[in-house]
Design a protein around this motif. Structure first.
Motif, PDB file in Angstrom:
ATOM      1  N   GLY A   1      -8.001  24.659  -9.937  1.00  0.00           N
ATOM      2  CA  GLY A   1      -8.103  23.200  -9.911  1.00  0.00           C
ATOM      3  C   GLY A   1      -7.286  22.632  -8.772  1.00  0.00           C
ATOM      4  O   GLY A   1      -6.596  23.361  -8.060  1.00  0.00           O
ATOM      5  N   ARG A   2      -7.425  21.337  -8.622  1.00  0.00           N
ATOM      6  CA  ARG A   2      -6.709  20.691  -7.528  1.00  0.00           C
ATOM      7  C   ARG A   2      -5.320  20.268  -7.979  1.00  0.00           C
ATOM      8  O   ARG A   2      -5.138  19.828  -9.117  1.00  0.00           O
ATOM      9  CB  ARG A   2      -7.464  19.438  -7.095  1.00  0.00           C
ATOM     10  N   ASP A   3      -4.387  20.387  -7.072  1.00  0.00           N
ATOM     11  CA  ASP A   3      -3.072  19.838  -7.329  1.00  0.00           C
ATOM     12  C   ASP A   3      -3.204  18.315  -7.365  1.00  0.00           C
ATOM     13  O   ASP A   3      -3.847  17.729  -6.487  1.00  0.00           O
ATOM     14  CB  ASP A   3      -2.113  20.260  -6.209  1.00  0.00           C
ATOM     15  N   THR A   4      -2.633  17.704  -8.385  1.00  0.00           N
ATOM     16  CA  THR A   4      -2.832  16.272  -8.593  1.00  0.00           C
ATOM     17  C   THR A   4      -2.470  15.455  -7.359  1.00  0.00           C
ATOM     18  O   THR A   4      -3.192  14.544  -6.982  1.00  0.00           O
ATOM     19  CB  THR A   4      -1.965  15.801  -9.767  1.00  0.00           C
ATOM     20  N   GLU A   5      -1.358  15.793  -6.726  1.00  0.00           N
ATOM     21  CA  GLU A   5      -0.886  14.952  -5.621  1.00  0.00           C
ATOM     22  C   GLU A   5      -1.471  15.354  -4.278  1.00  0.00           C
ATOM     23  O   GLU A   5      -2.024  14.537  -3.565  1.00  0.00           O
ATOM     24  CB  GLU A   5       0.635  15.033  -5.537  1.00  0.00           C
ATOM     25  N   SER A   6      -1.345  16.648  -3.945  1.00  0.00           N
ATOM     26  CA  SER A   6      -1.745  17.054  -2.594  1.00  0.00           C
ATOM     27  C   SER A   6      -3.235  17.326  -2.485  1.00  0.00           C
ATOM     28  O   SER A   6      -3.797  17.278  -1.400  1.00  0.00           O
ATOM     29  CB  SER A   6      -0.974  18.309  -2.188  1.00  0.00           C
TER      30      SER A   6
END
Lengths: 582, 274
Positions: A486-491
């Motif tokens: 999954g994607r890192d929330t911030e970056s």
């Protein structure tokens, strides 16, 4: 004699439920609520029951007044259903400070050195195999979902005063756009009063949609409607339109999808002398020379802009999310009162969502509300001037963001869909001494396991190495059954949660660039983990994580002594051309 | 993004300014009857120690203050400056003592190996990039054995299926050695395409005597010869890039030891600091 194998249970999809486990009574209650009430449980296979999805892929969250549910710009992997109360959807950007953005914690020098010192000498050593593994005690913090945001907005009426917002009530769904398109959240959502929301992990949402036509149609309808308003607001010329004109434009806008969404199937090998039919086989959106019928906005995916050249087509540029096609022609049509011919063709690369705004709507609602100067600037910025030998931007200064990259390199990037990469590893072979300092630095920061291979697709002296590109559209995430990737929330970088990865290889098979490796894992003594049932080795998906917890960024780039390696957004031709022309 | 040309210009300008200051300082020391040898000696030793630190930086898992590129730039210009410090230190005369001579020899060998390395790291990548395929040095032996197996398989198949041995004999006489053995040291020091051209010409020559199945196999052999030669070319040049670094770093350790000894003796016989 050291043990060669260690027998363990294979990690399973629902070893780690989404948040705190739902009770059976909660699931019973949910089954009485729309849209779940209308879903036929018999359409789900025994291995993937509807109850199981709700129990393990969803969680019930209670938000106090002013709590931020999702933040604009965060990457989210879940959608929300309002069970009780209401939420405010803020469509205008709030400041980063207001939204509680804070820089993420990075490892310091001492911490990094200590981790390096403690690195196991054997490759792919794991202290824990899964969240439920008995190798060591279970640490739930390590498998926490990345998308949990709990920031409070103080003095909500004052903050939202004058902001363009809308209210969602019980039974309404939001957040599906980011969850399904693997894109950042486009709006901020704030709880109004005490609000109870059901958060549905996107894998669960996907499985529900697959087996429920009504839910799928409803979600797709929402997706189109919600994305349309946000997208139009972000489009040049339309951003300053009064609300009523924008609403009229939105009503008349046509939503189209071209190409194949499952574009992760292997892309055809690039060959400089390949036949022009390949380009011709790409789904045509607008053809060069046809009369201008309106403006085309790229909603998501990529499209190739090409110009007829000899018997083939030469790529001029590619358009990605938020870019506009045909603006110069629509303006010309408006000024001359007769349809201008389109100067280039637009074709779908893989799949692309576009919005079409008809010429008549532009003339009625847009051009009268925008200054002449703004129209001329926009036209100059988007126009190409083509001769028999080459094409170039009419205005260098205004078209700088596309950059000037030589056509063969552009063709290479487009043909191989490398434009999808936001952090591609590009190596200039004319400077690379093959010292492998980059590989050693990568291994040093990942427990002695390099996370990329210094080989890959090549154009001239440029090599795009087999390192995760952290794509605009990470298709590797599509099939993951557990949400481990999954994607890192911030970056927004794409990461794999090693503890929830079950080693199914779906992501590795989906990656069109072959940038994910499946590796056998072992314990600290070198004993290879073997599945108790099948007696086969247990694999884990591994890839570049962009050294996200390391201060200073990717170790590979910092370790290159000759300025030969860069992590670069290949979708940004300006950045690329500056690097190439150093 | 700063261009390479601008970076070079800035670094050269800064180096010249520093060197001019050091030269002026030694000249001034001489003019006031001060002995500048200790000052320039320590400056030279400091420069050498700084140059050595780069190897330590390369082993660090995280960026130490600046990137490796910046370290290398500093390494290059401090390396050039060290030559001027060295000249000032020895008064631009040839050292005549045993230790001084050894030390000067070690310094010059290290400096020259650095210069050679700089030249090679700037020129060899271009040559490697011109080869169609990119290969990892450690994988070359495996790739070579695959090519050999393919070549043998192609030839044996023609012998078995067509029952003719013209190509088989040619392979045994001319190509077997090429595919099985490594190229000699001479090739590694100065790789040329002479053997490749010669083998391709001979294979072309023999083609007129080949049967149809053999001719098809010979087409494959043409490609395999080219691939094998490219692999050898990569192996030779990548080996050179690795070896010079091995020599350059290897010379540094005795240099530091002898320099420290020289400094100690200088102080002992100066009758001053110690």
């Amino acid at each position: 004699m050291p043990q060669l194998e260690i027998i363990v249970d294979r990690p399973q999809r629902w070893d780690v439920p989404f948040g705190d486990a739902m009770r059976d009574e909660d699931v019973d209650q949910l089954l009485l609520v729309e849209p779940f009430r209308s879903i036929d449980p018999s359409r789900f296979p025994a291995a993937l029951p509807m109850r199981g999805i709700l129990k393990n892929d969803s969680r019930i969250n209670v938000y106090q007044d002013g709590s931020i549910v999702v933040r604009e710009g965060d990457y989210g992997n879940s959608a929300f259903l309002v069970l009780r109360g209401k939420v405010q959807v803020v469509l205008e950007g709030l400041g980063r400070e207001v939204l509680g953005w804070q820089p993420s914690q990075k490892k310091g020098f001492v911490e990094s050195m200590a981790a390096w010192w403690r690195s196991p000498r054997l490759p792919e050593v794991r202290d824990r195999l899964s969240a439920g593994s008995s190798w060591t005690t279970n640490n739930r913090d390590q498998v926490e979902d990345l998308a949990q945001t709990r920031v409070f907005l103080q003095d909500v009426p004052r903050v939202l005063d004058g902001s363009w917002s809308m209210t969602l009530h019980q039974g309404e769904i939001f957040g599906e756009l980011a969850a399904l398109t693997r894109a950042p959240r486009m709006v901020t959502v704030v709880a109004e009063g005490e609000t109870v929301l059901l958060e549905l992990r996107w894998q669960g949402l996907r499985d529900l949609m697959r087996r429920t036509d009504a839910l799928r149609e409803h979600i797709e309808g929402l997706y189109r409607e919600n994305s349309l308003h946000v997208h139009l607001r972000e489009t040049p010329l339309l951003a300053q339109l009064p609300s009523e004109s924008l609403a009229a434009v939105a009503d008349a806008t046509i939503f189209e999808t071209h190409g194949d969404f499952e574009w992760q199937s292997p892309v055809e090998p690039y060959a400089p002398g390949r036949q022009p039919e390949t380009v011709m086989n790409e789904p045509l959106i607008v053809e060069e020379g046809t009369p201008c019928e309106g403006l085309v906005l790229v909603r998501s995916g990529f499209a190739r802009l090409s110009h007829r050249f000899g018997d083939g087509h030469r790529t001029l540029a590619y358009l990605g999310k938020g870019q506009v096609y045909g603006l110069a022609e629509t303006i010309q049509t408006s000024l001359n009162q007769e349809p201008a011919a389109m100067s280039s063709s637009l074709r779908a690369l893989g799949y692309v969502d576009v919005l079409r705004i008809p010429q008549a709507v532009l003339e009625e609602h847009v051009f009268p509300n925008v200054s002449q100067q703004a129209i001329q600037d926009a036209a100059a910025k988007h126009a190409f001037y083509c001769t028999k030998n080459h094409c170039e931007k009419q205005s260098e200064s205004l078209g700088a963001e596309q950059g000037q990259v030589e056509t063969p390199l552009l063709e290479f990037l487009v043909e191989r869909r490398l434009i999808n990469g936001q952090q591609s590893m590009l190596i200039d072979l004319d400077r690379c001494t093959r010292c492998d300092d980059c590989v050693r630095a990568c291994a040093a920061t990942h427990d002695n396991n390099p996370r990329f291979v210094r080989q890959g697709q090549r154009h001239g002296s440029y090599l795009v190495a087999h390192a995760c590109m952290h794509c605009v559209d990470p298709v590797c995430m599509i099939g993951c059954p557990t949400g481990a990737i999954g994607r890192d929330t911030e970056s927004g970088s794409v990461r794999i949660n090693d503890l929830t990865c079950i080693g199914c290889s779906t992501c590795a098979n989906s990656c069109p660039y072959d940038n994910i490796r499946m590796t056998e894992v072992c314990d600290r003594h070198g004993a290879i983990a073997i599945d108790k049932t099948t007696q086969q080795p247990i694999y884990k998906a591994t890839k570049c994580d962009l050294c996200s917890d390391l201060a200073g960024g990717p170790a590979c780039q910092h370790a290159c002594p000759h300025d030969a390696l860069v992590r670069i957004d290949l979708g940004n031709l300006g950045e690329l051309s500056r690097w190439v022309d150093r | 993004m700063i261009s390479f040309a601008s970076r070079r210009l800035q670094s050269v300008a800064l180096t010249i300014v520093v060197l001019a200051c050091v030269a002026y300082w030694t000249h001034w020391q001489g003019s006031v009857f001060e002995h500048s040898a200790f000052g320039t000696g320590y400056l030279l030793l400091a420069a050498i120690l700084f140059l050595t630190l780069y190897n330590l930086r390369k082993k660090m898992p995280i960026p130490l203050w600046v990137t490796s590129t910046d370290w290398l730039q500093a390494h290059i210009y401090v390396g050039f400056s060290s030559a001027v410090f060295f000249g000032l230190h020895i008064g631009w005369r040839i050292p005549d003592g045993f230790i001084e001579g050894t030390l000067a020899g070690l310094y010059l060998a290290t400096f020259v190996s650095g210069l050679v390395g700089l030249y090679w790291t700037r020129t060899i990548p271009h040559k490697l990039a011109r080869v169609s395929e990119e290969v990892i040095f450690e994988r070359i032996p495996r790739l070579r054995s695959r090519l050999r197996a393919k070549a043998e398989q192609a030839v044996l198949t023609t012998v078995r299926s067509a029952g003719v041995t013209t190509l088989g004999e040619f392979y045994g006489n001319r190509l077997q050695d090429f595919f099985e053995n490594s190229r000699g040291l001479r090739y590694f020091l100065r790789p040329t395409s002479r053997l490749r051209k010669s083998l391709l010409a001979e294979l072309t020559e023999v083609s007129r005597y080949l049967s149809e199945p053999e001719r098809q196999a010979s087409e494959l052999l043409f490609a395999l010869i080219r691939k094998r030669d490219d692999l050898d070319f990569h192996a030779a040049l990548q080996w050179r890039l690795k070896m010079w670094l091995f020599v350059h770093i290897g010379l540094t350790y005795p240099l530091i030891i002898v320099a420290s000894l020289h400094g100690l003796l200088a102080h002992l016989f100066d009758g001053g600091a110690l």
